[in-house]
Every structure is written in structure tokens, then in C-alpha cells.
Design an enzyme around this catalytic site. Structure first.
Site, PDB file in Angstrom:
ATOM      1  N   THR A  83       0.852  -1.171   0.000  1.00 40.62           N
ATOM      2  CA  THR A  83       0.000   0.000   0.000  1.00 40.62           C
ATOM      3  C   THR A  83       0.894   1.228   0.000  1.00 40.62           C
ATOM      4  O   THR A  83       1.957   1.212   0.634  1.00 40.62           O
ATOM      5  CB  THR A  83      -0.915   0.038   1.242  1.00 40.62           C
ATOM      6  OG1 THR A  83      -1.446   1.347   1.409  1.00 40.62           O
ATOM      7  CG2 THR A  83      -0.157  -0.330   2.501  1.00 40.62           C
ATOM      8  N   CYS A 197      -1.757   4.864  -5.565  1.00 44.86           N
ATOM      9  CA  CYS A 197      -2.554   4.048  -4.654  1.00 44.86           C
ATOM     10  C   CYS A 197      -2.654   2.687  -5.320  1.00 44.86           C
ATOM     11  O   CYS A 197      -2.910   2.600  -6.531  1.00 44.86           O
ATOM     12  CB  CYS A 197      -3.942   4.648  -4.431  1.00 44.86           C
ATOM     13  SG  CYS A 197      -5.024   3.583  -3.463  1.00 44.86           S
TER      14      CYS A 197
END
Length: 231
Positions: A83, A197
Site C-alpha cells: 500500500t 494508490c
């Protein structure tokens, strides 16, 4: 072959992409029946999301440090945090373990530099776009200028990530909204745009635009494969 440690589940939708990309990369390099050696700890993203949105970053770091220690104990040789946003606490995590972290911004910056990119647009969660932990690393460590969308656009990008992409809801109208924002960043001087992202690659890809896109999930996974196969 080294064992790749992964902190996943943030969200599991993008962790699937990591798992596939790493295994495909190993198979491509080694052929035959080879696959990656992986030690994966997948968290409950609902817990992480609540800590993010209440700015309880220390608690989130503590949770991920515990997970990272489990990955290390499982035999991982290095750690991949699957992430972008939670790299906000990467330094805290790294201090708690003895294996190195393969930082997603570093992996992305190396590719950008190799391609001669000096100014980029950045899409990601509100935390990634607005705070300095990611942008300043690109600028201070690698000399890459970073621009982000305006406030209204940032709100849209953030909402789509959490309300749609993290639950596997892929909407054509959201894709077009992202493409409009990408075009706007390009018109403001960005030579390329970072999909900062790990879920954004589920929505838009290089097939959707002529503007160069850098998918951090794909780049991070590719670098993990390289590191796993280093002697």
C-alpha cells in the site's frame, strides 16, 4: 531465491494484484513450475481505515509492526508493504524488524529517473496526495517535482478509492473522472502521472490514455521479483 515478505490486505483487492504480479514475474524469469516464495500477512483493512480516518497513525503503526514481526518470523528476507498510504509509518515499521523494507516510492522513483521524468502528477489517497511523507521523499531523495490535483479533484480521487475500488466496484464514470484529472495534471506540466494508490490500477491503465502512467503496484512487484532473485 529469497522469500518475499508482504503486508497486505490494504485492500485485499490490490493485494491480489501483487500476488499475481510477483508470481508471474518469477515464472517469467525462471520458467517451468517456478513460483515466488512469499510470506504474507493480510490485515483487516476495516481496522486500518478507521485508524487512518481518525489520525491514529501511532496505533496503525503498532498494528503493522506486529504484523511485520510475524512476517519476519515466518522467514521473509525483506518486506513489501502492499500500500502507498501506509508507507507513512514505514520508518516505524522498519525500526521494529531486522529485515529491510523495499520502499514503494523508491522503486517508483528509480523507474521515473530511468525514463528521464523530472515532473510528475500524483494520484492517491488524500493522505498520500496532501501529506509530505511520499511527495517529499520523491523530491528530496530523487529530485522529482510533484504536483497534485486541486482540492475538489483530490476529494473525488480519495472517495473513489475507498468507496469503490477497495470493495471491487469498478465504474466507467469514475474511470472517466480519473482520466480527466490525469489530463488536467498533464496540462499543468506533469510529464507523467503516478498511480500512487495500489487500487488505482484496477480502474485506469496505460491503455486508457497516451499520457505516461506509472502504476506503483506493478513497479513495486517487479522490483520485489528483482530483489528476490538477486544473488
Amino acid at each position: 531465491m529469497k522469500t518475499i515478505g508482504m503486508l497486505g490486505g490494504m485492500s485485499w483487492e490490490s493485494t491480489v494484484s501483487y500476488y499475481q504480479a510477483v508470481n508471474r514475474g518469477i515464472k517469467e524469469e525462471l520458467k517451468g513450475l517456478h513460483s515466488a516464495k512469499i510470506c504474507l500477512f493480510s490485515v483487516d483493512f476495516d481496522e486500518i481505515e478507521k485508524l487512518q480516518n481518525s489520525s491514529r497513525w501511532n496505533e496503525a503503526a503498532t498494528l503493522l509492526k506486529t504484523a511485520a514481526k510475524s512476517v519476519e518470523a515466518g522467514g521473509a528476507d525483506f518486506l513489501v508493504i502492499c500500500t502507498n498510504t501506509m508507507h507513512k509509518v514505514a520508518d516505524d515499521i522498519e525500526k521494529s524488524i531486522s529485515i529491510p523494507i523495499l520502499h514503494i516510492a523508491d522503486a517508483t522513483a528509480e523507474v521515473l529517473i530511468g525514463d528521464g521524468i523530472k515532473k510528475v502528477g500524483l494520484l492517491g489517497t488524500r493522505f498520500t496526495m496532501e501529506e509530505d511523507f511520499y511527495k517529499s521523499r520523491l523530491t528530496n531523495k530523487f529530485g522529482i517535482e510533484v504536483i497534485v490535483p486541486d482540492e475538489e479533484q483530490r476529494n473525488l480521487v480519495h472517495r473513489v478509492i475507498y468507496d469503490e475500488l477497495c470493495v471491487g466496484d469498478i465504474r466507467p464514470n469514475s474511470r472517466q473522472s480519473y482520466l480527466n484529472i490525469i489530463q488536467d495534471l498533464y496540462s499543468k506540466g506533469a510529464e507523467a502521472v503516478i498511480l500512487g494508490c495500489t487500487e488505482i490500477g484496477l480502474l485506469v491503465s496505460q491503455f486508457d490514455t497516451d499520457i505516461p502512467l506509472y502504476d506503483t503496484t506493478a513497479i513495486h512487484a517487479e522490483k520485489a521479483v528483482e530483489l528476490a532473485l538477486e544473488n
